[in-house]
Scaffold this active site. Structure first.
Site, PDB file in Angstrom:
ATOM      1  N   ASP A 177       0.825  -1.219   0.000  1.00  0.00           N
ATOM      2  CA  ASP A 177       0.000   0.000   0.000  1.00  0.00           C
ATOM      3  C   ASP A 177       0.857   1.267   0.000  1.00  0.00           C
ATOM      4  OD1 ASP A 177       0.987  -0.123   2.622  1.00  0.00           O
ATOM      5  OD2 ASP A 177      -0.977   0.059   3.589  1.00  0.00           O
ATOM      6  N   GLU A 178       2.169   1.113   0.279  1.00  0.00           N
ATOM      7  CA  GLU A 178       3.020   2.306   0.362  1.00  0.00           C
ATOM      8  C   GLU A 178       3.174   2.998  -0.988  1.00  0.00           C
ATOM      9  OE1 GLU A 178       6.465   1.997   2.899  1.00  0.00           O
ATOM     10  OE2 GLU A 178       5.588   0.323   3.998  1.00  0.00           O
TER      11      GLU A 178
ATOM     12  N   LYS B  93       8.824  -0.110  -5.581  1.00  0.00           N
ATOM     13  CA  LYS B  93       7.684  -1.039  -5.674  1.00  0.00           C
ATOM     14  C   LYS B  93       6.653  -0.501  -6.674  1.00  0.00           C
ATOM     15  CE  LYS B  93       6.976  -4.324  -3.627  1.00  0.00           C
ATOM     16  NZ  LYS B  93       7.367  -5.757  -3.819  1.00  0.00           N
TER      17      LYS B  93
HETATM   18  N1  LIG Z   1       6.387  -6.717   5.338  1.00  0.00           N
HETATM   19  C1  LIG Z   1       5.267  -6.047   5.052  1.00  0.00           C
HETATM   20  O1  LIG Z   1       4.618  -5.507   5.955  1.00  0.00           O
HETATM   21  C2  LIG Z   1       4.786  -5.954   3.619  1.00  0.00           C
HETATM   22  C3  LIG Z   1       3.542  -5.360   3.379  1.00  0.00           C
HETATM   23  C4  LIG Z   1       3.073  -5.311   2.054  1.00  0.00           C
HETATM   24  C5  LIG Z   1       3.826  -5.845   1.033  1.00  0.00           C
HETATM   25  N2  LIG Z   1       5.043  -6.408   1.290  1.00  0.00           N
HETATM   26  C6  LIG Z   1       5.788  -6.993   0.166  1.00  0.00           C
HETATM   27  O2  LIG Z   1       5.823  -8.394   0.383  1.00  0.00           O
HETATM   28  C7  LIG Z   1       7.034  -8.940  -0.143  1.00  0.00           C
HETATM   29  C8  LIG Z   1       7.756  -9.744   0.926  1.00  0.00           C
HETATM   30  O3  LIG Z   1       8.038  -8.897   2.016  1.00  0.00           O
HETATM   31  P1  LIG Z   1       8.779  -9.456   3.324  1.00  0.00           P
HETATM   32  O4  LIG Z   1       8.405  -8.572   4.459  1.00  0.00           O
HETATM   33  O5  LIG Z   1       8.565 -10.905   3.442  1.00  0.00           O
HETATM   34  O6  LIG Z   1      10.296  -9.178   2.939  1.00  0.00           O
HETATM   35  P2  LIG Z   1      11.641  -9.814   3.524  1.00  0.00           P
HETATM   36  O7  LIG Z   1      12.642  -8.718   3.443  1.00  0.00           O
HETATM   37  O8  LIG Z   1      11.389 -10.486   4.820  1.00  0.00           O
HETATM   38  O9  LIG Z   1      12.014 -10.973   2.469  1.00  0.00           O
HETATM   39  C9  LIG Z   1      12.477 -10.702   1.181  1.00  0.00           C
HETATM   40  C10 LIG Z   1      13.020 -11.985   0.602  1.00  0.00           C
HETATM   41  O10 LIG Z   1      13.456 -11.722  -0.752  1.00  0.00           O
HETATM   42  C11 LIG Z   1      14.751 -12.260  -0.921  1.00  0.00           C
HETATM   43  N3  LIG Z   1      15.456 -11.449  -1.932  1.00  0.00           N
HETATM   44  C12 LIG Z   1      15.851 -10.158  -1.823  1.00  0.00           C
HETATM   45  N4  LIG Z   1      16.487  -9.774  -2.940  1.00  0.00           N
HETATM   46  C13 LIG Z   1      16.478 -10.843  -3.791  1.00  0.00           C
HETATM   47  C14 LIG Z   1      16.965 -11.059  -5.101  1.00  0.00           C
HETATM   48  N5  LIG Z   1      17.594 -10.097  -5.776  1.00  0.00           N
HETATM   49  N6  LIG Z   1      16.771 -12.269  -5.671  1.00  0.00           N
HETATM   50  C15 LIG Z   1      16.125 -13.265  -5.007  1.00  0.00           C
HETATM   51  N7  LIG Z   1      15.657 -13.113  -3.751  1.00  0.00           N
HETATM   52  C16 LIG Z   1      15.824 -11.914  -3.144  1.00  0.00           C
HETATM   53  C17 LIG Z   1      15.409 -12.173   0.447  1.00  0.00           C
HETATM   54  O11 LIG Z   1      16.509 -13.062   0.567  1.00  0.00           O
HETATM   55  C18 LIG Z   1      14.235 -12.528   1.367  1.00  0.00           C
HETATM   56  O12 LIG Z   1      14.124 -13.941   1.504  1.00  0.00           O
HETATM   57  C19 LIG Z   1       7.855  -7.759  -0.670  1.00  0.00           C
HETATM   58  O13 LIG Z   1       7.666  -7.672  -2.053  1.00  0.00           O
HETATM   59  C20 LIG Z   1       7.231  -6.558   0.038  1.00  0.00           C
HETATM   60  O14 LIG Z   1       7.363  -5.401  -0.750  1.00  0.00           O
HETATM   61  C21 LIG Z   1       5.544  -6.472   2.561  1.00  0.00           C
END
Ligand SMILES: NC(=O)c1ccc[n+]([C@@H]2O[C@H](COP(=O)([O-])OP(=O)(O)OC[C@H]3O[C@@H](n4cnc5c(N)ncnc54)[C@H](O)[C@@H]3O)[C@@H](O)[C@H]2O)c1
Length: 324
Positions: free
Chosen positions: A128-129, A155
């Site tokens: 949502d950001e 994003k």
């Molecule tokens: N955390 C939240 O509150 C939230 C809310 C909405 C959306 N999101 C989205 O959800 C998704 C997951 O978020 P999260 O909190 O689990 O993130 P996270 O940082 O915990 O995990 C990210 C994962 O992606 C992997 N990664 C990073 N760069 C990479 C690359 N170049 N190639 C392959 N793997 C790679 C990392 O090793 C890690 O396992 C993201 O796309 C984020 O934008 C997160």
């Protein structure tokens, strides 16, 4: 059916993998589930430990920005669920190059390979950001994008690429935009696990600015349930907001965490506000509710209590991460 989960060793991606392999989504039972993950600081094999013995799971260590890696893993895939990203706003303020590389170039690399391999379904997980900040009301999916942090901007760029691959090439891609997640296995740089683990250890917690910034907190199980509804029933080229948790100021959130850990207000340490700190996020979830029957199921009282308990019981998981 073969499912490719990028970023499946991170917080939300690993929750999704554990749910799929644990049978949480009846009728969606892959013969093979490939986790493609670079294992950055945020990727952790321990997040997949509960399912590591499952013969359907294969872990491919690789970078989504590397076309050779992606071309190797994509053929034969029926569904891509794309979580991989650099995800921490504060890190994007300190330096944004990795964010543009992984979030924009990595997403483009995956979309291109999915197109070339005729992958029938692709879900791009976003946030949502991308909408910016809203003082009153909630954003519908067609609200203009106005991202404020380099993370959110990267994003938003990836969302637009996903949309363009549908419009230009007809790729069957849907985009989800979710509010703030909480739950087990979240890297302890994010506010809830950072505060909980500090409080467990008798340390103080750094509260940004006046503590009045508002976030809509959603349990990670509800996010993954929403993603799965979109995987199975979302329309191509469409965006679906996911949220509907509980709006709390950071101050209110902190008070709940203090109570849950038996600490008091003296543990709060005021720190200078984050640069460009968005005041409030709020998504309108009418579309996913109407079209796909989505409703969040985990109430904040239960979800936060279970989450705090998980960090209390799983020091072995988070302690090495805090010290690195
Ligand atoms: N955390 C939240 O509150 C939230 C809310 C909405 C959306 N999101 C989205 O959800 C998704 C997951 O978020 P999260 O909190 O689990 O993130 P996270 O940082 O915990 O995990 C990210 C994962 O992606 C992997 N990664 C990073 N760069 C990479 C690359 N170049 N190639 C392959 N793997 C790679 C990392 O090793 C890690 O396992 C993201 O796309 C984020 O934008 C997160």
């Amino acid at each position: 059916m073969r499912v490719l989960v990028t970023g499946g060793a991170g917080f939300i991606g690993s929750n999704y993998v554990r749910k799929v392999l644990g049978g949480a989504y009846p009728g969606f039972e892959p013969d093979e589930l490939v986790v493609l993950d670079k294992f950055t600081y945020a990727g952790n094999r321990a997040n997949l430990a509960p399912v590591e013995q499952d013969a359907r799971l294969r872990i491919a260590v690789g970078d989504i920005c590397d076309p050779a890696v992606v071309k190797q893993e994509m053929p034969g895939t029926d569904v891509v669920v794309h979580f991989a990203a650099e995800s921490h706003v504060d890190r994007s303020i300190a330096g944004s190059a990795e964010f543009v590389m992984t979030n924009v170039v990595g997403t483009q690399t995956l979309l291109q390979a999915a197109l070339e391999c005729d992958v029938p379904r692709f879900v791009h997980v976003s946030t949502d950001e991308v909408y910016g900040s809203i003082d009153h009301g909630s954003w519908p999916e067609d609200h203009p994008l106005a991202p404020n942090s380099p993370y959110a901007a990267s994003k938003a760029s990836s969302d637009l690429l996903a949309r363009a691959f549908h419009t230009t090439h007809g790729l069957n891609v849907s985009i989800t935009r979710c509010s703030n997640n909480y739950g087990p296995y979240q890297y302890p740089e994010k506010v809830i696990p950072l505060f909980v683990t500090n409080l467990i250890d008798g340390l103080s917690v750094p509260l940004y600015g006046d503590g009045g910034n508002i976030r809509d907190w959603l349990h990670v199980d509800d996010h993954c349930r929403g993603i799965q509804l979109v995987v199975e029933g979302g329309r191509a080229g469409e965006v679906y907001n996911i949220g509907g948790g509980t709006e709390l100021t950071n101050r209110e959130l902190t008070e709940r965490l203090l109570k849950a850990t038996g600490r008091n207000e003296s543990a709060i340490r005021r720190v200078t506000d984050r640069k460009g700190h968005d005041r409030r996020y709020s998504v309108d979830i009418a579309k996913i509710t109407r079209e796909l029957g989505y409703q969040p199921q985990v109430d904040i009282e239960t979800g936060l209590a279970e989450t705090v308990e998980w960090y209390q019981r799983n020091r072995r998981w988070w302690e090495p991460l805090k010290n690195c």
